[in-house]
Structure formats: structure tokens, C-alpha cells
Motif scaffolding. Structure first.
Motif, mmCIF file in Angstrom:
data_model
loop_
_atom_site.group_PDB
_atom_site.id
_atom_site.type_symbol
_atom_site.label_atom_id
_atom_site.label_comp_id
_atom_site.label_asym_id
_atom_site.label_seq_id
_atom_site.Cartn_x
_atom_site.Cartn_y
_atom_site.Cartn_z
ATOM 1 N N GLN A 63 -8.574 -1.280 -0.426
ATOM 2 C CA GLN A 63 -7.182 -0.834 -0.476
ATOM 3 C C GLN A 63 -6.486 -1.342 -1.743
ATOM 4 O OE1 GLN A 63 -4.675 -0.687 3.143
ATOM 5 N NE2 GLN A 63 -3.587 -2.422 2.258
ATOM 6 N N TYR A 120 -17.378 0.788 4.212
ATOM 7 C CA TYR A 120 -15.958 0.599 3.888
ATOM 8 C C TYR A 120 -15.510 -0.824 4.185
ATOM 9 C CZ TYR A 120 -10.913 0.787 4.059
ATOM 10 O OH TYR A 120 -9.596 0.512 3.838
ATOM 11 N N LYS A 148 -5.810 0.233 -5.585
ATOM 12 C CA LYS A 148 -4.645 1.038 -5.968
ATOM 13 C C LYS A 148 -3.614 0.198 -6.702
ATOM 14 C CE LYS A 148 -4.885 2.828 -1.594
ATOM 15 N NZ LYS A 148 -4.274 3.287 -0.316
ATOM 16 N N ASP A 178 0.793 -1.228 0.000
ATOM 17 C CA ASP A 178 0.000 0.000 0.000
ATOM 18 C C ASP A 178 0.833 1.290 0.000
ATOM 19 O OD1 ASP A 178 -2.618 1.049 -0.101
ATOM 20 O OD2 ASP A 178 -2.496 1.597 2.011
HETATM 21 N N1 ARG Z 1 -5.095 2.125 3.291
HETATM 22 C C1 ARG Z 1 -6.487 2.187 3.508
HETATM 23 C C2 ARG Z 1 -7.233 2.061 2.161
HETATM 24 O O1 ARG Z 1 -6.635 2.288 1.160
HETATM 25 C C3 ARG Z 1 -6.834 3.499 4.122
HETATM 26 C C4 ARG Z 1 -8.148 3.510 4.803
HETATM 27 C C5 ARG Z 1 -8.074 2.735 6.055
HETATM 28 N N2 ARG Z 1 -9.318 2.737 6.708
HETATM 29 C C6 ARG Z 1 -9.636 1.833 7.626
HETATM 30 N N3 ARG Z 1 -10.795 1.890 8.155
HETATM 31 N N4 ARG Z 1 -8.795 0.882 7.958
HETATM 32 O O2 ARG Z 1 -8.369 1.717 2.113
#
Ligand code: ARG
Length: 433
Positions: free
Chosen positions: A323, A318, A326, A23
Motif C-alpha cells: 500500500q 499480496y 503510492k 492511503d
Molecule cells: N489499499 C490496499 C493497497 O493499496 C488495497 C488492497 C487491499 N487488499 C487487502 N488484501 N487488504 O494495497
């Protein structure tokens, strides 16, 4: 210590390595947009009274300094810091003290990363668009330069009818117009603001999302907070479809070039420095560039599918799955740009063979011309078709290839409509402004 850690207990190293994965490699690319999003958020916090005007001002100045570091290339995500969002907040707090700890009010990393990706993709789309438009211009000018150089036209890869280099190259230029229609649709999807949706359910703070939308120059908001989160993944997929469309055009052009460079066709060639040799066969001039463009473009066309499978049936809200968009999409952006750059280099050095259709083996390309000639003399088409077919079968068919061809309708070898196609391109380019 992570942003979300409440005490000093630490996460297992294995879990850490697995959840962070690659990431940070891609988060680095988001850094300027992360800061841009934070500046808008903090400015708004100052305006709605969640930070004092002085606090907001101090935070904005600190963020501007971080932006300068990013621009100078000295920014990095430290080994024990989880992501770009944490890194920026940490740096700001080190710089301006406790005020730095206020900037996350009314925000979550979920809407933060969503807005970062929208801003990043919006810029990336414009970059891709510019390169497409440059390749388009080259295809058009090369098409015009070779409008009188004839080429066999194939159907089923069998010799069909007369075509021309002008028609062939002009086809790919026009194809790019429609590819940009799809990319322009992705641009509209990317150009809306998810910031302020928080973790995905908004906030009890009196945020002014219209203000951050204006500050970030988005065309509109993603209003519904749940939907704003759902645009994560959906936006990436839309962009991937635009890239896939461009890749399909480039991949097919690359395949044509491989074929036309083949000695049995020998329609085009390239200077030695643009082709590659063989370690054993001294005569080889290989089309490696076109082969790699073909392969890379085929891979790019799998990206929408890869994203679709990864995101299919995810419940709303979410999920960490997101993640990985990307690492699927971002490299594809680099690849498509490299493919366009190399395609431009190759095409600007293309050498076109003239007089191809004078060769005996192409004489049947003119069978339809001969049929049409008889039709013009008053013979019904089906009858003329039979007569010419008979002459081909008994070996008496001959056509004088030196006679000029009369193709006059729109989009034919005699009328490429280059200016009209440029007009279509102008219309689609306007959709990106
Ligand atoms: N690296 C994470 C992503 O791209 C950032 C967001 C993280 N959020 C969480 N609730 N863990 O999704």
C-alpha cells in the motif's frame, strides 16, 4: 462497515487509522482508473455469462456515471469507507441495487489496485514523457541559438578547454534522450494487465483475461497470477528509476546554473522576477529555483532506493506493505513535473554573457589549441605538449583568443549534431506509442 466485514463488529479506531493511513489521499488519484478497470471487468463478466447482458449493461452505465462524477471533481471517499475500491462499489450498489454487488466476482482488491496503479502509471509516464520532450526542444533551440557563444569547459572544476553554451545545453538535451530510454522501459513494464489474477492465485470462474487486456488497451497480460501480483512494487520501482534518471539530469543542470550565476563565474543571469532576494543583503539575486530543483531532484533519486528497501525480500503474494508504494512514488511524479516546468520557465529566460573567453584568466583554456597548432605544423604531440608547457611555466604563453576555433568532429563545439540528437529523441518517443 468494510467490504470484508461479515457482521457488525467494528475495527478499533486506532487500527483503522493506522492501516488506512494516508492511503485515501492517493486512492483519490486512482479513482478514474478504478472505474475504468471495473468497466472492463464487468463487460467481460457479461460476455462470459457471469452476469447477464442486462446486468452488465446496467453496471457499466452506473460506472460511467461515477466516472463523470470523478471527472467533475465531486467524487470523494467517505470517512468510514476504507479505500477507493470500496467507495466505487458502494456508490454503484446505491445506484443500481443488488446488481452492483455482482461486479466483484472473480476479482480481489489485490488485482484491482494492481490494475489501477498500472493504468495510473501508464498515463503518468506519458505525461512526464511529454514534459521531457518539451524541455528537450527548449534545450535544443537554446543550444542552437548560442552555438557560437563560448564558455570555459572545466575538468576537476579547473579551467580546461573551450566549450560553448551550445555544447553545454545540447549535452542536457541528449541526456534527456537516455533518461527517456529508461522511462520507456518502465512504460513497457507498466503496460501489462494484472487484472484477473484475483487475490494472486486466479479464480475458478471462466474469466477472459485476454478480453480485459484488450478493453484496457494493455500491450499484453501479466500471465502468471502469482507474478501479476509481484508486479505490484516492481512496476513502481521501474517508474521510479525512470524518474530518478530524469531527476539526475535536471539536478545537475540546476547545479550548473547555480554555479554559472555565481558572480565569480557570471556566465548567465535571469530577470529579477525569476530570482529571489535576501532580507539583509540588498544586492542579492539568489538562485532559489535552481537550489530547490537540485534538492527535489536529489530526493527523487532516493525513491527507487526507498522502494527497494521497503519491498526487499517480501515473499510472493499480496502484503499490505505494498500500500505504501503510492505515498512514496505518487508525490515524486508531481515533484518531477514541477521541476521540469520551472526549469523550462527559467531556461526560456536565460541571459547568456558573451565574450567570456576574452578575459585574461581564461587564456590557458587555449593551451590544447596551441599544442594542436604545433602538431599540425608537424611536431609530434608529446613534443608539442612539452613546448607549450614550458611556455606556460616561464610565463611566455600567449594565445590570440580572437582566432576562430576549428572543431569539426561530431559532438564538438563546431558541430553540435542537434538534428541527429533530435533523431535519437524521435526514436525513443516512438517507444511510448
Ligand atoms: N489499499 C490496499 C493497497 O493499496 C488495497 C488492497 C487491499 N487488499 C487487502 N488484501 N487488504 O494495497
Amino acid at each position: 462497515m468494510k467490504l470484508w466485514q461479515k457482521d457488525n463488529s467494528s475495527v478499533s479506531a486506532l487500527i483503522e487509522r493506522f492501516t488506512v493511513g494516508r492511503d485515501k489521499e492517493f486512492d483519490i488519484l486512482l479513482a478514474p482508473y478504478d472505474v475504468q478497470g471495473s468497466i472492463a471487468h464487468v463487460t467481460m463478466l457479461g460476455e462470459v455469462g457471469l452476469m447477464s447482458p442486462e446486468e452488465a449493461q446496467r453496471a457499466v452505465s452506473g460506472l460511467r456515471e461515477i466516472a463523470a462524477e470523478i471527472a467533475a471533481g465531486t467524487f470523494s471517499i467517505e470517512p468510514d469507507v476504507e479505500d477507493v475500491h470500496s467507495q466505487v462499489e458502494l456508490m454503484l450498489t446505491k445506484r443500481i441495487g443488488d446488481t452492483g454487488k455482482m461486479i466483484h466476482s472473480g476479482r480481489s482488491r489485490n488485482d484491482q489496485v494492481a490494475v489501477d496503479i498500472k493504468l495510473f502509471l501508464r498515463a503518468a509516464i506519458l505525461d512526464v514523457k511529454n514534459r521531457v520532450s518539451s524541455l528537450f526542444r527548449l534545450l535544443q533551440s537554446t543550444s542552437e541559438a548560442h552555438k557560437d557563444d563560448l564558455l570555459p569547459g572545466y575538468t576537476h572544476l579547473q579551467i580546461g578547454m573551450p566549450s560553448s553554451f551550445g555544447l553545454w545545453l545540447g549535452a542536457y538535451a541528449e541526456s534527456l534522450v537516455d533518461d527517456l530510454e529508461i522511462l520507456a522501459a518502465a512504460y513497457q513494464v507498466a503496460n501489462k494487465n494484472p487484472l484477473g489474477s484475483g487475490a494472486g492465485y486466479g479464480s475458478s470462474f471462466p474469466l477472459n483475461r485476454t478480453r480485459t487486456t484488450e478493453l484496457l488497451g494493455f500491450a499484453a497480460l501479466n500471465y502468471n497470477s502469482v507474478y501479476a501480483q509481484m508486479t505490484r512494487g516492481k512496476t513502481e520501482k521501474a517508474v521510479a528509476m525512470g524518474l530518478g534518471s530524469i531527476a539526475s539530469t535536471l539536478g545537475r543542470l540546476a547545479m550548473d546554473c547555480c554555479l554559472y550565476m555565481n558572480q565569480n563565474f557570471a556566465f548567465i543571469s535571469f530577470p529579477d522576477e525569476l530570482t529571489t532576494g535576501s532580507s539583509i543583503m540588498p544586492h542579492k539575486k539568489n538562485p532559489d529555483v535552481f537550489e530547490l530543483i537540485r534538492a527535489k531532484c536529489n530526493r527523487i533519486q532516493s525513491v527507487p532506493n526507498e522502494l527497494t528497501l521497503m519491498l526487499a525480500n517480501l515473499p510472493s503474494g499480496y502484503h499490505r506493505d505494498l500500500q505504501l508504494t503510492k505515498e512514496i512514488l505518487f508525490p515524486a511524479l508531481e515533484e518531477i513535473k514541477a521541476c521540469m516546468e520551472l526549469m523550462e520557465l527559467m531556461l526560456s529566460n536565460i541571459v547568456v554573457r558573451k565574450g567570456i573567453l576574452a578575459e585574461e584568466k581564461y587564456k590557458y583554456l587555449f593551451s590544447v589549441e596551441e599544442v594542436n597548432k604545433l602538431v599540425n605544423l608537424g611536431i609530434p604531440f608529446r613534443e608539442a605538449y612539452k613546448q607549450v608547457g614550458q611556455r606556460i611555466a616561464d610565463g611566455s604563453f600567449a594565445f590570440d583568443g580572437s582566432q576562430p576555433l576549428h572543431h569539426t568532429h561530431e559532438g564538438s563545439i563546431g558541430r553540435l549534431n542537434t538534428a541527429e540528437i533530435a533523431g535519437l529523441m524521435e526514436n525513443v518517443l516512438a517507444k511510448f506509442s
